[in-house]
Enzyme design. Structure first.
Site, PDB file in Angstrom:
ATOM      1  N   GLU A 251      -7.271   7.329-110.765  1.00  0.00           N
ATOM      2  CA  GLU A 251      -7.556   8.769-110.880  1.00  0.00           C
ATOM      3  C   GLU A 251      -8.241   9.152-109.563  1.00  0.00           C
ATOM      4  OE1 GLU A 251      -7.954  11.478-113.237  1.00  0.00           O
ATOM      5  OE2 GLU A 251      -9.349  12.373-111.830  1.00  0.00           O
ATOM      6  N   CYS A 285     -13.036  16.324-109.219  1.00  0.00           N
ATOM      7  CA  CYS A 285     -11.713  16.036-108.671  1.00  0.00           C
ATOM      8  C   CYS A 285     -10.736  17.153-109.003  1.00  0.00           C
ATOM      9  CB  CYS A 285     -11.208  14.683-109.172  1.00  0.00           C
ATOM     10  SG  CYS A 285     -11.252  14.504-110.946  1.00  0.00           S
TER      11      CYS A 285
HETATM   12  P1  NDP Z   1     -14.851   5.769-103.109  1.00  0.00           P
HETATM   13  O1  NDP Z   1     -13.454   5.849-103.474  1.00  0.00           O
HETATM   14  O2  NDP Z   1     -15.204   5.183-101.798  1.00  0.00           O
HETATM   15  O3  NDP Z   1     -15.696   4.982-104.205  1.00  0.00           O
HETATM   16  C1  NDP Z   1     -15.409   4.977-105.604  1.00  0.00           C
HETATM   17  C2  NDP Z   1     -15.842   3.638-106.197  1.00  0.00           C
HETATM   18  O4  NDP Z   1     -15.101   2.564-105.613  1.00  0.00           O
HETATM   19  C3  NDP Z   1     -17.301   3.309-105.931  1.00  0.00           C
HETATM   20  O5  NDP Z   1     -17.821   2.599-107.029  1.00  0.00           O
HETATM   21  C4  NDP Z   1     -17.203   2.425-104.712  1.00  0.00           C
HETATM   22  O6  NDP Z   1     -18.335   1.655-104.524  1.00  0.00           O
HETATM   23  C5  NDP Z   1     -15.981   1.593-105.068  1.00  0.00           C
HETATM   24  N1  NDP Z   1     -15.333   0.964-103.928  1.00  0.00           N
HETATM   25  C6  NDP Z   1     -15.411   1.289-102.614  1.00  0.00           C
HETATM   26  N2  NDP Z   1     -14.618   0.461-101.884  1.00  0.00           N
HETATM   27  C7  NDP Z   1     -14.018  -0.378-102.759  1.00  0.00           C
HETATM   28  C8  NDP Z   1     -13.070  -1.429-102.624  1.00  0.00           C
HETATM   29  N3  NDP Z   1     -12.548  -1.773-101.444  1.00  0.00           N
HETATM   30  N4  NDP Z   1     -12.665  -2.067-103.729  1.00  0.00           N
HETATM   31  C9  NDP Z   1     -13.131  -1.724-104.945  1.00  0.00           C
HETATM   32  N5  NDP Z   1     -14.036  -0.752-105.132  1.00  0.00           N
HETATM   33  C10 NDP Z   1     -14.471  -0.066-104.057  1.00  0.00           C
HETATM   34  O7  NDP Z   1     -15.425   7.192-103.224  1.00  0.00           O
HETATM   35  P2  NDP Z   1     -16.742   7.705-102.580  1.00  0.00           P
HETATM   36  O8  NDP Z   1     -17.792   7.440-103.571  1.00  0.00           O
HETATM   37  O9  NDP Z   1     -16.989   7.194-101.208  1.00  0.00           O
HETATM   38  O10 NDP Z   1     -16.353   9.221-102.456  1.00  0.00           O
HETATM   39  C11 NDP Z   1     -15.608   9.661-101.330  1.00  0.00           C
HETATM   40  C12 NDP Z   1     -14.536  10.640-101.712  1.00  0.00           C
HETATM   41  O11 NDP Z   1     -13.882  10.295-102.916  1.00  0.00           O
HETATM   42  C13 NDP Z   1     -15.058  12.007-101.969  1.00  0.00           C
HETATM   43  O12 NDP Z   1     -15.191  12.708-100.773  1.00  0.00           O
HETATM   44  C14 NDP Z   1     -14.015  12.608-102.840  1.00  0.00           C
HETATM   45  O13 NDP Z   1     -12.996  13.128-102.044  1.00  0.00           O
HETATM   46  C15 NDP Z   1     -13.470  11.439-103.593  1.00  0.00           C
HETATM   47  N6  NDP Z   1     -13.978  11.342-104.938  1.00  0.00           N
HETATM   48  C16 NDP Z   1     -13.133  11.619-105.960  1.00  0.00           C
HETATM   49  C17 NDP Z   1     -13.584  11.571-107.242  1.00  0.00           C
HETATM   50  C18 NDP Z   1     -12.706  11.847-108.400  1.00  0.00           C
HETATM   51  O14 NDP Z   1     -13.197  12.103-109.486  1.00  0.00           O
HETATM   52  N7  NDP Z   1     -11.386  11.792-108.265  1.00  0.00           N
HETATM   53  C19 NDP Z   1     -14.979  11.269-107.535  1.00  0.00           C
HETATM   54  C20 NDP Z   1     -15.783  10.945-106.387  1.00  0.00           C
HETATM   55  C21 NDP Z   1     -15.278  10.983-105.142  1.00  0.00           C
HETATM   56  P3  NDP Z   1     -19.540   2.241-103.663  1.00  0.00           P
HETATM   57  O15 NDP Z   1     -19.789   3.650-104.077  1.00  0.00           O
HETATM   58  O16 NDP Z   1     -20.648   1.365-104.020  1.00  0.00           O
HETATM   59  O17 NDP Z   1     -19.075   2.160-102.230  1.00  0.00           O
END
Ligand code: NDP
Length: 520
Positions: A251, A285
Site C-alpha cells: 500500500e 496516502c
Molecule cells: P518508508 O517507505 O521509507 O518507510 C515505511 C516503513 O518501511 C518504515 O517502517 C521504514 O522503517 C521501513 N523501511 C525502510 N526501508 C526499508 C527496507 N529497505 N526494507 C524494509 N523496510 C524498510 O516511508 P517513510 O517513512 O520514509 O516516508 C517517506 C514517504 O513515504 C513519504 O514522503 C510519503 O510519500 C510516503 N508514505 C506513504 C504512506 C502511505 O500511507 N502510503 C505513509 C507514510 C509515508 P523506518 O521508518 O524505520 O526507516
C-alpha cells in the site's frame, strides 16, 4: 505536554539485546518522549522464530478463540482510548481528532469487523466443475494461514497502518511481527501490551522496533509481507522478497485527484477538499493532493477553499477541538513540501494562503492553497504528503479525467457533481483503485470494499474478502468417493477410447455459440 511513559512489555524487553536505541520525538514540541531498541537482523530472526513456534496453537484455537481476543482488545482500546490517543498524538504531532478517528475508532471497528467477517470470508467454498473428468467429485477451495506475517508500517497512522493490518492476519490464524516506523514505534508497543492484556497468547504478535534495516531483516524472515509506505521502499521490498518468493501486499503513495464539475454542490466540494487536503496535516496516502475544477465555477470554488483554509488553526495539539492541523511528523517532509511549492511558484503558480513553515518550536507547515498550477509542476505530479491544495482550471469533464489519469499513481479519486449518473460514469474512467462520487476518503470506512492502488500506488488490497485472503494460502481439495477401478483415460491407451474422446471434443468445442458467431 506530558511525555509518554514508554514501558516496553516483557516481550519487547526480551527482544532488545543490542546497544542501539532510537529516540522518539514529539514533532509538535521537539521533545524526546521515549526510546526503543534498534533491533538487528539476529533479533528479528529470533522474534520471527518465536512467532513461528506460536502459530500452530494460535491456528488451532479457531475463529471463536481468536475472535474472543479481538473483542477483548476492542474493549481494551476503548477503556484505554485516552492513553492511546495521547501516545499517537505525542509521537506524530497530529491533532486529537485525527488520532481519535483513524487510530482509535477505525482500528476498534476493524477488530470487530474481522472477528465477525473473517470466518465467512475464509470459510471453505464448495465448487461445481464444468469438466466431465471430475463429475461426482467433491471440490473445495480452502484458505489456510501462511505462517508468520511481517507487517511493516509508516509514521502517518502508526496504529491504523501497522496494527490495523495485523488484525486480519491474526484472525486468519497467522502470527505477526510488526515493524513500525522508527519515527512512531511507541503506538505499536502499546498495541502489543493491549493484545497481551486481552488474552493473546505469548509470541502471537511481537514488535520489532528499528530502522529500515530491521524491516529488511523481517522481509527475509517472514512468510508474507504487508507493507505501507513510500513507493521507493515498496519497490525495494518487492525486489528483496522475490529472492525467497515471499508474497507481498503493498500500500504505497498517491497523488489523489478531485474533479469538481460545474453543477457540483460547491459548498460540499470545498468543505471536502479542505478537510481531506489538510486533515492529518495532509499526511494521508489518499489525501486530496490536486483538484481540477471546470472553468465556470473555478473562481467561486477557489474562493470558498481559500476562505475555509484561512480559518484553520494550527499548532501544538492539546485537548479536543484545540487545533485543526497538527505538525509535520517526519522531518524530511518539511523540505519536500517547501521544494514542491518553490518549484510551482518558479513555474508561475500563485500561493493564495500559507506557503511557509509555521511557528516553532515544533515542526509545522501552514495549510496552503495554490492556483495557476499545471502538470509541469511537482506539486501536481509527485506525492507532497503535506497540507497543500493546488487547484487547476479545466475546460470540461473530459480534460479533467485526462489530467486526473496523467499520473503514475492511482490510489483514491473523486468526482463532484449533482448528476450522480454522470459522476459514476466519470469515476469508472478514472484509473485509480478507488473512486468516489461526491465524497472522498470515507470509502475507506466501508471495510467490506477492497481498498488498494493501481500503478505505483501498490499491489493487493486491504479490506473486503481479498483483504484477509491475502494472508492465506489457497488449498484446492478434490475428494472422490465413488470411482471405477480404472478410469477411461488411464493407461494403457486404447484406440477406441481415443476416437471416442475425439468425437466428444468435436461435439463439445467444435462450434462457436450462436451469439458469438461472426456475421458473414
Ligand atoms: P518508508 O517507505 O521509507 O518507510 C515505511 C516503513 O518501511 C518504515 O517502517 C521504514 O522503517 C521501513 N523501511 C525502510 N526501508 C526499508 C527496507 N529497505 N526494507 C524494509 N523496510 C524498510 O516511508 P517513510 O517513512 O520514509 O516516508 C517517506 C514517504 O513515504 C513519504 O514522503 C510519503 O510519500 C510516503 N508514505 C506513504 C504512506 C502511505 O500511507 N502510503 C505513509 C507514510 C509515508 P523506518 O521508518 O524505520 O526507516
Amino acid at each position: 505536554m506530558s511525555t509518554v511513559e514508554h514501558q516496553p512489555t516483557e516481550q519487547a524487553q526480551n527482544g532488545a539485546g543490542g546497544d542501539g536505541r532510537i529516540a522518539v520525538e514529539n514533532p509538535a514540541t521537539g521533545e524526546t518522549i521515549g526510546h526503543v531498541p534498534d533491533m538487528d537482523s539476529a533479533q528479528v530472526s529470533e522474534l520471527v522464530a518465536r512467532a513461528r513456534a506460536a502459530q500452530p496453537a494460535w491456528d488451532t484455537l479457531g475463529f471463536e478463540g481468536r475472535a474472543r481476543v479481538m473483542y477483548e482488545m476492542r474493549k481494551w482500546m476503548v477503556d484505554n482510548r485516552e492513553r492511546i490517543a495521547r501516545t499517537v498524538m505525542e509521537e506524530t504531532g497530529k491533532t486529537r481528532e485525527d488520532a481519535q478517528l483513524a487510530d482509535v475508532f477505525t482500528v476498534a471497528d476493524a477488530l470487530g469487523f474481522w472477528a465477525k467477517k473473517g470466518p465467512k470470508y475464509l470459510a471453505d467454498e464448495r465448487v461445481r466443475s464444468h469438466s466431465p473428468f471430475v463429475i461426482g467429485r467433491k471440490l473445495v477451495i480452502r484458505y489456510r494461514p501462511l505462517g508468520v506475517v511481517g507487517v511493516i508500517g509508516p509514521w502517518n497512522y502508526p496504529i491504523a497502518n501497522c496494527f490495523g493490518d495485523a488484525i486480519p492476519a491474526l484472525v486468519a490464524g497467522d502470527t505477526v511481527v510488526l515493524k513500525p516506523s522508527e519515527v512512531t514505534p511507541l503506538s505499536s508497543v502499546l498495541m502489543e501490551e493491549g493484545m497481551l492484556a486481552s488474552g493473546m497468547p505469548a509470541d502471537v504478535m511481537l514488535v520489532a522496533t528499528g530502522r529500515g534495516a530491521t524491516g529488511a531483516a523481517l522481509v527475509d524472515a517472514a512468510d508474507m509481507i504487508m507493507f505501507t509506505g513510500s513507493t521507493g521502499t515498496g519497490k525495494k521490498i518487492m525486489a528483496q522478497a522475490a529472492e525467497t518468493l515471499t508474497p507481498v501486499s503493498l500500500e504505497l503513495g498517491g497523488k489523489d485527484p478531485m474533479v469538481v464539475l460545474r453543477d457540483a454542490d460547491l459548498e460540499r466540494a470545498a468543505n471536502t477538499a479542505v478537510h481531506w487536503g489538510m486533515s492529518n496535516g495532509g499526511q494521508i496516502c489518499q489525501a486530496v493532493e490536486r483538484v481540477y475544477v471546470e472553468e465556470p465555477v473555478y473562481d467561486e470554488f477557489v474562493q470558498k477553499v481559500v476562505d475555509k483554509t484561512k480559518t484553520l488553526r494550527q499548532g501544538k495539539p492539546e485537548g479536543p477541538g484545540s487545533v485543526d492541523v497538527g505538525a509535520v511528523t517526519f522531518a524530511p517532509q518539511l523540505e519536500l513540501i517547501e521544494r514542491h511549492i518553490r518549484d510551482a511558484v518558479d513555474k508561475g503558480a500563485e500561493v493564495l494562503v500559507g506557503g511557509k513553515q509555521g511557528d516553532g518550536p515544533g515542526r509545522f507547515f501552514q495549510p496552503t492553497v495554490l492556483r495557476n498550477v499545471d502538470h509541469t509542476m511537482q506539486i501536481m505530479t509527485e506525492e507532497t504528503f503535506g497540507p497543500t491544495l493546488p487547484i487547476m482550471k479545466v475546460r470540461d469533464a473530459d480534460e479533467a479525467v485526462t489530467l486526473a489519469n496523467d499520473s503514475r499513481y492511482g490510489l483514491n479519486s473523486s468526482v463532484f457533481t449533482r448528476d450522480t449518473a454522470k459522476g459514476e460514469e466519470l469515476a469508472r474512467r478514472l484509473t485509480a483503485g478507488n473512486a468516489c462520487v461526491n465524497d472522498c476518503v470515507i470509502n475507506y470506512a466501508a471495510t467490506e470494499l477492497p481498498f488498494g492502488g493501481t500503478g505505483e500506488s501498490g499491489l493487493g488490497v486491504r479490506h473486503g474478502p481479498q483483504g484477509i485472503r491475502k494472508y492465506c494460502g489457497v488449498q484446492s481439495l478434490l475428494v472422490t468417493r465413488f470411482g471405477p477401478k480404472r478410469e477411461a483415460y488411464m493407461l494403457p491407451y486404447k484406440g477406441s477410447t481415443s476416437r471416442l474422446l475425439d468425437r466428444v471434443s468435436a461435439l463439445m468445442y467444435g462450434r462457436v455459440p450462436r451469439r458469438f458467431r461472426r456475421s458473414s
